[in-house]
Design a protein around this motif. Structure first.
Motif, PDB file in Angstrom:
ATOM      1  N   MET A  71       1.030  -1.000  -0.062  1.00  0.00           N
ATOM      2  CA  MET A  71      -0.059   0.329  -0.196  1.00  0.00           C
ATOM      3  C   MET A  71       0.763   1.082  -0.136  1.00  0.00           C
ATOM      4  O   MET A  71       2.349   1.162   0.696  1.00  0.00           O
TER       5      MET A  71
ATOM      6  N   THR B 143      -5.874   8.118   2.596  1.00  0.00           N
ATOM      7  CA  THR B 143      -7.614   8.339   1.682  1.00  0.00           C
ATOM      8  C   THR B 143      -8.152   7.070   3.144  1.00  0.00           C
ATOM      9  O   THR B 143     -10.066   7.289   2.865  1.00  0.00           O
ATOM     10  N   TRP B 144      -8.387   6.120   3.022  1.00  0.00           N
ATOM     11  CA  TRP B 144      -9.175   4.436   4.438  1.00  0.00           C
ATOM     12  C   TRP B 144      -9.245   6.134   4.730  1.00  0.00           C
ATOM     13  O   TRP B 144     -10.428   5.520   6.151  1.00  0.00           O
TER      14      TRP B 144
ATOM     15  N   LYS C 212      -0.995   7.246   0.097  1.00  0.00           N
ATOM     16  CA  LYS C 212      -1.909   8.454   0.567  1.00  0.00           C
ATOM     17  C   LYS C 212      -3.411   7.177  -0.469  1.00  0.00           C
ATOM     18  O   LYS C 212      -4.195   8.183   0.975  1.00  0.00           O
ATOM     19  N   ALA C 213      -3.365   5.700  -0.247  1.00  0.00           N
ATOM     20  CA  ALA C 213      -3.791   5.472  -0.221  1.00  0.00           C
ATOM     21  C   ALA C 213      -4.508   5.059   0.964  1.00  0.00           C
ATOM     22  O   ALA C 213      -5.656   5.131   1.414  1.00  0.00           O
TER      23      ALA C 213
END
Lengths: 269, 291
Positions: free
Chosen positions: A128, A135-136, A131-132
């Protein structure tokens, strides 16, 4: 039925006809309707923070990010746990610093660890990206706050994104997120942020040396001025090593270089 | 033999250890027209052969039956029951959208298709359901590079360098195998021409006098998934015919039934309005007899 012309209520301490009723003994499970009227049942929920971590400071430099936090978890104004690492290495691309209620930090870390294990179970070398994860977390925290059941945390997430770009973001308990070259939580937002912004060169990123020096200075200021900070801190480093791998560690603990010699000049010392 | 006792339930094995319903579902893929997927370092392309009904509005506003975009970095081409294909498309699009909302980044292509395979598998193991009767070629581009995936009704998910499925696709697969080593260095145009040549190879020597209706779609680095317009499709078809050698016997040595006239694939399969006529299916699976 009518006593002295006054209508008596049908019953006491029970549901009012036409109103929503909180059944006693049922914890508020996030039903939006229940949130809007007074709680007339026995169930109460504390949304106060209990054990808290103080400031977290993140600085982005040309090759990566640094995230620093002291090693103190307070219990109100008591410095209860003085050797707690509040910076976490999530995977080879991401480090995270957690401030706010520390139990909630540990809870979200458990969920994040589960995510990382899922990633590993795929066994396809896809890890991962910061940014992912940011955002999550924004989605999760916003959802919790919308259900009136927040996680009382303020986190700094940083690391190396695709194309070897450094990334730094701050997500808070209301699900407010933003990304910048310097982010902070708690008192660091008032004390450290202006300090770093003033030192930022207009036309380029910080170098690792400049960023490290700024971390050192800010931790010192925070120790002197924030009563819920301690003098020991750890620093997470995530920087690009070469085109395919990063160097991602939590370093420390470091000590603030305390200078109390001016105390002699203070009347009453 | 005892085939008939084991062919009605997908939950019953035959004594030979086969699931007949799953194999019959694989036959449904062969009812669809051929479609080809191949990739280079930078691009992945999907080419589909359309056999348009003159009464049908086949290609309107760039929409056509065989190739569906899933996300800006993934698209699929299908062969078999079109209604099943639409259902799967809807699921894939929904998955990609959820992933985008949660993570603000693109779904890794390999994971999307692995998860699709897991979902399709439950149809091969449940009493009151059937396998999806559609074969899918997925093309995508992400951090790991270009991908071509093949998903079959058996819920097998295969990572491919190039692949062809559908009616008489063996000829196309032979062509792809023969030219496989050159794909990595192909330009975009060369790659598309190879794909069209593979489709022409599947026709055998019965390529019709009128031009084939080819649909091309491409995805790659800095290239969001896009199905090409009618004009571009025609242009590439002409380019492929001009550059390719005329088809000889060596191009379709393994294609069977080459003496049969190329019949239009069953319109029922493409529209999915009726079931498949199972009466003429062979006793052994996949002997290459295509419809």
């Amino acid at each position: 039925m009518f006593n002295n012309g006054i209508v008596q209520p049908l019953w006491y301490n029970g549901p009012s006809p036409g109103q929503f009723y909180n059944f006693p003994g049922y914890a508020n499970n996030g039903n939006m309707k229940q949130c809007h009227e007074t709680n007339n049942s026995d169930s109460t929920r504390s949304t106060a923070m209990i054990t808290t971590g103080s400031s977290v400071l993140g600085i982005k430099f040309d090759q990566g990010v640094l995230i620093a936090a002291d090693t103190l978890v307070s219990y109100g104004s008591l410095s209860r746990f003085q050797n707690i690492d509040r910076i976490f290495k999530i995977n080879d691309n991401i480090i995270m610093g957690g401030g706010g209620d520390f139990a909630d930090i540990q809870s979200i870390m458990r969920s994040i660890d589960q995510k990382m294990i899922e990633d590993q179970c795929y066994a396809d070398n896809i890890a991962m990206r910061p940014k992912a994860l940011a955002t999550w977390m924004t989605r999760v925290l916003y959802n919790r706050r919308s259900r009136m059941n927040p996680l009382f945390i303020d986190v700094v997430i940083g690391g190396i994104d695709e194309n070897n770009e450094p990334y730094l973001a701050n997500v808070d308990l209301r699900g407010r997120a933003f990304s910048d070259y310097v982010v902070s939580t708690g008192f660091a937002r008032h004390l450290a942020l202006p300090l770093v912004r003033e030192k930022k060169p207009a036309d380029r990123d910080f170098t690792l040396e400049e960023a490290s020096e700024l971390i050192r200075q800010c931790m010192e200021v925070l120790y002197y001025r924030d009563t819920k900070n301690s003098s020991q801190y750890t620093v997470g480093v995530c920087k690009v090593k070469d085109s395919t791998s990063n160097q991602c560690d939590v370093e420390g603990p470091f000590q603030v270089d305390e200078k109390w010699s001016f105390a002699k000049m203070v009347k009453g010392y | 033999m005892f085939r008939s006792a084991y062919e009605n339930d997908v939950t019953v094995f035959s004594p030979q250890g086969r699931l007949h319903q799953v194999e019959y579902a694989m036959e449904a893929v062969k009812l669809g027209t051929v479609t080809v997927g191949l990739k280079s370092e930078e691009y992945a392309v999907l080419i589909a052969l359309n056999r348009p009904d003159p009464l049908m509005v086949d290609s309107e506003n760039g929409q056509q039956r065989k190739i569906m975009a899933i996300d800006s970095h993934i698209g699929i081409s299908t062969a078999g029951l079109m209604a099943d294909a639409r259902r799967i498309t809807k699921h894939l699009r929904s998955d990609c959208l959820s992933y985008n909302t949660a993570y603000q980044s693109s779904y890794p292509v390999a994971r999307l298709f692995q998860n699709l395979g897991i979902k399709l598998q439950s149809g091969t193991q449940t009493y009151d359901r059937r396998p999806y009767g559609v074969g899918i070629l997925g093309a995508g581009y992400d951090d790991q590079g270009t991908h071509i995936f093949q998903v079959m009704p058996s819920a097998n998910v295969l990572n491919c360098k190039a692949m062809a499925i559908g009616a008489r696709s063996q000829g196309a697969r032979s062509y792809l195998e023969r030219h496989l080593k050159s794909f990595a260095d192909c330009t975009k145009d060369q790659l598309i021409c190879h794909g069209i040549q593979a489709i022409r190879a599947s026709m055998g020597s019965e390529e019709p006098a009128t031009d084939l209706h080819i649909n091309v779609a491409i995805v790659g680095k800095n290239t969001p998934f896009r199905a090409l317009s009618d004009a571009e499709n025609q242009q590439y078809y002409v380019m492929a015919k001009a550059s390719g050698a005329p088809l000889t016997a060596t191009d379709n040595i393994e294609a069977t039934d080459s003496t049969d006239p190329p019949e239009p694939s069953s319109p029922n399969a493409e529209e999915g309005t009726e079931g498949i006529d199972n009466n003429d299916l062979p006793d052994t699976p996949s002997d290459g007899a295509n419809r």
